[in-house]
Design a protein around this motif. Structure first.
Motif, PDB file in Angstrom:
ATOM      1  N   ILE A  31       0.871  -1.172   0.000  1.00 12.48           N
ATOM      2  CA  ILE A  31       0.000   0.000   0.000  1.00 12.48           C
ATOM      3  C   ILE A  31       0.909   1.222   0.000  1.00 12.48           C
ATOM      4  O   ILE A  31       1.834   1.298   0.822  1.00 12.48           O
ATOM      5  CB  ILE A  31      -0.904   0.030   1.246  1.00 12.48           C
ATOM      6  N   PRO A  32       0.672   2.178  -0.893  1.00 13.28           N
ATOM      7  CA  PRO A  32       1.502   3.384  -0.885  1.00 13.28           C
ATOM      8  C   PRO A  32       1.486   4.029   0.510  1.00 13.28           C
ATOM      9  O   PRO A  32       0.432   4.194   1.118  1.00 13.28           O
ATOM     10  CB  PRO A  32       0.845   4.289  -1.928  1.00 13.28           C
ATOM     11  N   ILE A  33       2.633   4.365   1.003  1.00 16.33           N
ATOM     12  CA  ILE A  33       2.788   4.886   2.364  1.00 16.33           C
ATOM     13  C   ILE A  33       2.018   6.191   2.565  1.00 16.33           C
ATOM     14  O   ILE A  33       1.572   6.489   3.664  1.00 16.33           O
ATOM     15  CB  ILE A  33       4.292   5.042   2.717  1.00 16.33           C
ATOM     16  N   ARG A  34       1.776   6.934   1.502  1.00 10.16           N
ATOM     17  CA  ARG A  34       1.071   8.214   1.622  1.00 10.16           C
ATOM     18  C   ARG A  34      -0.368   8.045   2.107  1.00 10.16           C
ATOM     19  O   ARG A  34      -0.981   9.002   2.557  1.00 10.16           O
ATOM     20  CB  ARG A  34       1.114   8.982   0.298  1.00 10.16           C
ATOM     21  N   HIS A  35      -0.936   6.831   2.019  1.00  8.10           N
ATOM     22  CA  HIS A  35      -2.307   6.574   2.466  1.00  8.10           C
ATOM     23  C   HIS A  35      -2.385   6.112   3.922  1.00  8.10           C
ATOM     24  O   HIS A  35      -3.475   5.990   4.467  1.00  8.10           O
ATOM     25  CB  HIS A  35      -2.964   5.504   1.591  1.00  8.10           C
TER      26      HIS A  35
END
Length: 158
Positions: A31-35
């Motif tokens: 999962i992209p860390i920005r989320h």
């Protein structure tokens, strides 16, 4: 010449993405860390009677009640009775929790190693996955956090 070299470095840096890797059974997901707002190890959720199958329970989180989504249930996998880790996911509709078997590590991946979903992925499941990154020794399947959001999951179940 130096400006051209700096431009190549900038392009390479723009192609890198930080991803939180999680394990579900034998499969590695990302999962992209920005989320991700927070990682909660050993989360204990309160079960909700008559809740849709994908709901992993409720969790008291920083003064709020957080709905959790069981990734195992969304992917039609058998339940894991062991303690699970929780990712608190930020979404425009509100935060929610994502239950996974285990949070692994943050990885930096390159777009050069990314492959889109194969055409064999069903339309129903295609939105859950964003594709996969080729890693040394395997693949990391990328999850689309927006499609895991509880209200979106509820609409998919109807």
């Amino acid at each position: 010449m130096a400006q051209q070299h700096a431009s190549k470095k900038k392009t390479a840096a723009e192609e890198l993405t930080q991803v939180c890797s999680v394990r579900l059974g034998d499969t590695l997901y990302g999962i992209p860390i920005r989320h991700i707002l927070e990682i909660v190890g050993g989360a204990r959720t309160q079960q909700v009677p008559l809740a849709p199958e994908f709901v992993g329970g409720l969790l008291h989180y920083r003064g709020d009640v957080l709905t959790t989504v069981s990734l195992r249930r969304v992917l039609d996998m058998p339940l894991n009775l062991a303690t699970q880790d929780l990712l608190v996911i930020e979404h425009p509709a509100g935060c929610f929790g994502l239950l996974v078997d285990r949070v692994m590590e943050v990885r930096t991946v390159s777009s050069a190693d990314f492959e889109p979903n194969p055409s064999t992925v069903s339309k129903q499941r295609n939105g859950l996955f964003a594709g996969a990154y080729k890693l040394d020794g395997g693949l990391m399947v990328m999850l689309n956090p927006g499609c895991l959001e509880p209200m979106r999951q509820a609409m998919a179940c109807e």
